[in-house]
Design a protein around this motif. Sequence first.
Motif, PDB file in Angstrom:
ATOM      1  N   TYR A  87       0.855  -1.219   0.000  1.00  0.00           N
ATOM      2  CA  TYR A  87       0.000   0.000   0.000  1.00  0.00           C
ATOM      3  C   TYR A  87       0.873   1.245   0.000  1.00  0.00           C
ATOM      4  CZ  TYR A  87      -0.634   3.582   3.640  1.00  0.00           C
ATOM      5  OH  TYR A  87      -0.500   4.719   4.394  1.00  0.00           O
ATOM      6  N   SER A  88       1.924   1.242   0.873  1.00  0.00           N
ATOM      7  CA  SER A  88       2.738   2.458   1.004  1.00  0.00           C
ATOM      8  C   SER A  88       3.465   2.768  -0.307  1.00  0.00           C
ATOM      9  CB  SER A  88       3.725   2.339   2.169  1.00  0.00           C
ATOM     10  OG  SER A  88       4.834   1.529   1.835  1.00  0.00           O
ATOM     11  N   LEU A  89       3.865   1.724  -1.035  1.00  0.00           N
ATOM     12  CA  LEU A  89       4.545   1.950  -2.314  1.00  0.00           C
ATOM     13  C   LEU A  89       3.568   2.509  -3.349  1.00  0.00           C
ATOM     14  CD1 LEU A  89       6.774  -1.281  -2.544  1.00  0.00           C
ATOM     15  CD2 LEU A  89       7.386   0.953  -1.613  1.00  0.00           C
ATOM     16  N   ILE A  90       2.344   1.962  -3.381  1.00  0.00           N
ATOM     17  CA  ILE A  90       1.342   2.452  -4.358  1.00  0.00           C
ATOM     18  C   ILE A  90       1.072   3.938  -4.115  1.00  0.00           C
ATOM     19  CG2 ILE A  90      -1.079   2.303  -5.100  1.00  0.00           C
ATOM     20  CD1 ILE A  90      -1.006  -0.692  -4.465  1.00  0.00           C
ATOM     21  N   HIS A  91       0.848   4.308  -2.854  1.00  0.00           N
ATOM     22  CA  HIS A  91       0.552   5.713  -2.548  1.00  0.00           C
ATOM     23  C   HIS A  91       1.788   6.593  -2.764  1.00  0.00           C
ATOM     24  CE1 HIS A  91      -3.438   5.340  -0.089  1.00  0.00           C
ATOM     25  NE2 HIS A  91      -3.475   4.702  -1.233  1.00  0.00           N
ATOM     26  N   ASP A  92       2.968   6.072  -2.452  1.00  0.00           N
ATOM     27  CA  ASP A  92       4.198   6.850  -2.649  1.00  0.00           C
ATOM     28  C   ASP A  92       4.429   7.183  -4.126  1.00  0.00           C
ATOM     29  OD1 ASP A  92       6.760   7.887  -1.495  1.00  0.00           O
ATOM     30  OD2 ASP A  92       7.615   6.444  -2.904  1.00  0.00           O
ATOM     31  N   ASP A  93       3.965   6.294  -5.010  1.00  0.00           N
ATOM     32  CA  ASP A  93       4.192   6.489  -6.456  1.00  0.00           C
ATOM     33  C   ASP A  93       3.208   7.470  -7.093  1.00  0.00           C
ATOM     34  OD1 ASP A  93       6.306   4.704  -6.502  1.00  0.00           O
ATOM     35  OD2 ASP A  93       5.056   2.975  -6.963  1.00  0.00           O
ATOM     36  N   GLY A 162       6.792  10.158   8.613  1.00  0.00           N
ATOM     37  CA  GLY A 162       8.063  10.175   7.866  1.00  0.00           C
ATOM     38  C   GLY A 162       7.858  10.668   6.448  1.00  0.00           C
ATOM     39  N   GLN A 163       6.764  10.213   5.853  1.00  0.00           N
ATOM     40  CA  GLN A 163       6.453  10.643   4.477  1.00  0.00           C
ATOM     41  C   GLN A 163       6.161  12.146   4.446  1.00  0.00           C
ATOM     42  OE1 GLN A 163       6.818   8.928   1.858  1.00  0.00           O
ATOM     43  NE2 GLN A 163       5.366   9.450   0.272  1.00  0.00           N
ATOM     44  N   VAL A 164       5.434  12.633   5.448  1.00  0.00           N
ATOM     45  CA  VAL A 164       5.128  14.078   5.518  1.00  0.00           C
ATOM     46  C   VAL A 164       6.434  14.867   5.678  1.00  0.00           C
ATOM     47  CG1 VAL A 164       4.012  15.885   6.895  1.00  0.00           C
ATOM     48  CG2 VAL A 164       2.788  13.760   6.421  1.00  0.00           C
TER      49      VAL A 164
HETATM   50  C1  GRG Z   1       2.686   6.765   1.256  1.00  0.00           C
HETATM   51  C2  GRG Z   1       2.321   6.783   3.752  1.00  0.00           C
HETATM   52  C3  GRG Z   1       3.203   6.543   2.612  1.00  0.00           C
HETATM   53  C4  GRG Z   1       4.448   6.148   2.854  1.00  0.00           C
HETATM   54  C5  GRG Z   1       5.424   5.810   1.822  1.00  0.00           C
HETATM   55  C6  GRG Z   1       7.612   3.257   1.647  1.00  0.00           C
HETATM   56  C7  GRG Z   1       7.557   4.717   1.512  1.00  0.00           C
HETATM   57  C8  GRG Z   1       6.723   5.494   2.481  1.00  0.00           C
HETATM   58  C9  GRG Z   1       8.178   5.333   0.544  1.00  0.00           C
HETATM   59  C10 GRG Z   1       8.979   4.629  -0.477  1.00  0.00           C
HETATM   60  C11 GRG Z   1      10.070   5.537  -0.875  1.00  0.00           C
HETATM   61  C12 GRG Z   1      11.376   4.903  -0.686  1.00  0.00           C
HETATM   62  C13 GRG Z   1      12.109   4.598  -1.924  1.00  0.00           C
HETATM   63  C14 GRG Z   1      11.846   4.633   0.514  1.00  0.00           C
HETATM   64  C15 GRG Z   1      13.170   4.033   0.717  1.00  0.00           C
HETATM   65  C16 GRG Z   1      13.195   2.652   1.269  1.00  0.00           C
HETATM   66  C17 GRG Z   1      12.101   1.824   0.776  1.00  0.00           C
HETATM   67  C18 GRG Z   1      10.909   1.751   1.629  1.00  0.00           C
HETATM   68  C19 GRG Z   1      12.221   1.163  -0.361  1.00  0.00           C
HETATM   69  C20 GRG Z   1      11.202   0.251  -0.888  1.00  0.00           C
HETATM   70  O1  GRG Z   1      11.210  -0.953  -0.177  1.00  0.00           O
HETATM   71  P1  GRG Z   1      11.860  -2.274  -0.785  1.00  0.00           P
HETATM   72  O2  GRG Z   1      13.222  -1.978  -1.342  1.00  0.00           O
HETATM   73  O3  GRG Z   1      10.870  -2.548  -1.990  1.00  0.00           O
HETATM   74  O4  GRG Z   1      11.780  -3.366   0.224  1.00  0.00           O
HETATM   75  P2  GRG Z   1      10.317  -3.929  -2.583  1.00  0.00           P
HETATM   76  O5  GRG Z   1       9.712  -3.543  -3.917  1.00  0.00           O
HETATM   77  O6  GRG Z   1      11.479  -4.872  -2.741  1.00  0.00           O
HETATM   78  O7  GRG Z   1       9.298  -4.435  -1.620  1.00  0.00           O
END
Ligand code: GRG
Length: 304
Positions: A87-93, A162-164
């Motif tokens: 979910y967090s990845l979908i919303h982050d994108d 953290g996202q904020v």
């Molecule tokens: C939208 C509330 C909200 C939060 C988003 C997870 C996140 C917070 C942002 C992702 C941005 C990012 C690149 C963060 C760095 C570390 C991270 C969470 C990478 C992604 O996780 P992986 O590498 O991904 O475990 P996979 O695809 O392998 O599960």
Amino acid sequence: MSGTKTMKSELERFQLQHLSVLNDYLESYLSNLNGERTLKDAMLYSVSAGGKRIRPMLILAICCESRRKIDKDVYAVAASLELLHTYSLIHDDLPEMDNDDLRRGQLTNHKKFGQAIAVLAGDGLLTTAFECIGKTNLDDSIKATLMSALAKAAGPQGMVSGQVADIQGENKQLTLAQLQELHQRKTGALIDYSCYAGGVLSALSAAQQAELHQFAMSFGLAFQIYDDILDVVSTEKQMGKAVHKDQSEHKNTYPELMGLDGAYRQLDAAILKAQASLDILEKMGMKTELLSGFLDYFARRKIK
Ligand code: GRG
């Protein structure tokens, strides 16, 4: 402790044994939900798009190291975390957040299904993660402990804040302390929950949980620094998502703050600290070969 090669192959063997069961669990859980077809397709699309499954694997590994049987309930708790992470990845994108077209080597959810469905697929994954824990046969007190901890890690006291902070920090130079706080919430909190949940399921002692928390903090920090470094040194093909975005968007990252060499030094320090926690856990009677194998994830750290 055995050598790195053995430890790595031990984790690889472990992953081989459990990954397909976890993936089957995730797919069948989502497929069997009584919900709208398009919504289920969108949820399944992102969950099945790949992903390293690091967080659920941490839970399974801690159970194994603590000699706790990996049964259906353990898979359910591990799967619920992957649902929430996805979910967090979908919303982050989403365009209003990071605005990415690629994730896990495939089109992002909103590029495939449109923004409205992507928001709702994220909502669906977030909420069903808690239902997934609720449906287990674990004791009610354990379910309540896990649900509260997951809500704290993922919500306004953790990842969402953290996202904020990340969004509000754009185009501002954060201090190292502010950057660490941001990362601890955005990335570290869910990794910390992974270790905590593994410990709760394994009925670890308070002292073991406290040291596992130290391991999680160091591992989470290393994970984030490594992610920042990869954004600089790797390609879109290697990562399955856009790279070199941090610099162009003036994001606060370790390489931006202290240069690539400085970021590598911080990464090495975090890995050493994580290993030191594992050494203590071993003295406390836990096996640590699998957890040590997770540190090999950073083996590509010399790419420049
Ligand atoms: C939208 C509330 C909200 C939060 C988003 C997870 C996140 C917070 C942002 C992702 C941005 C990012 C690149 C963060 C760095 C570390 C991270 C969470 C990478 C992604 O996780 P992986 O590498 O991904 O475990 P996979 O695809 O392998 O599960």
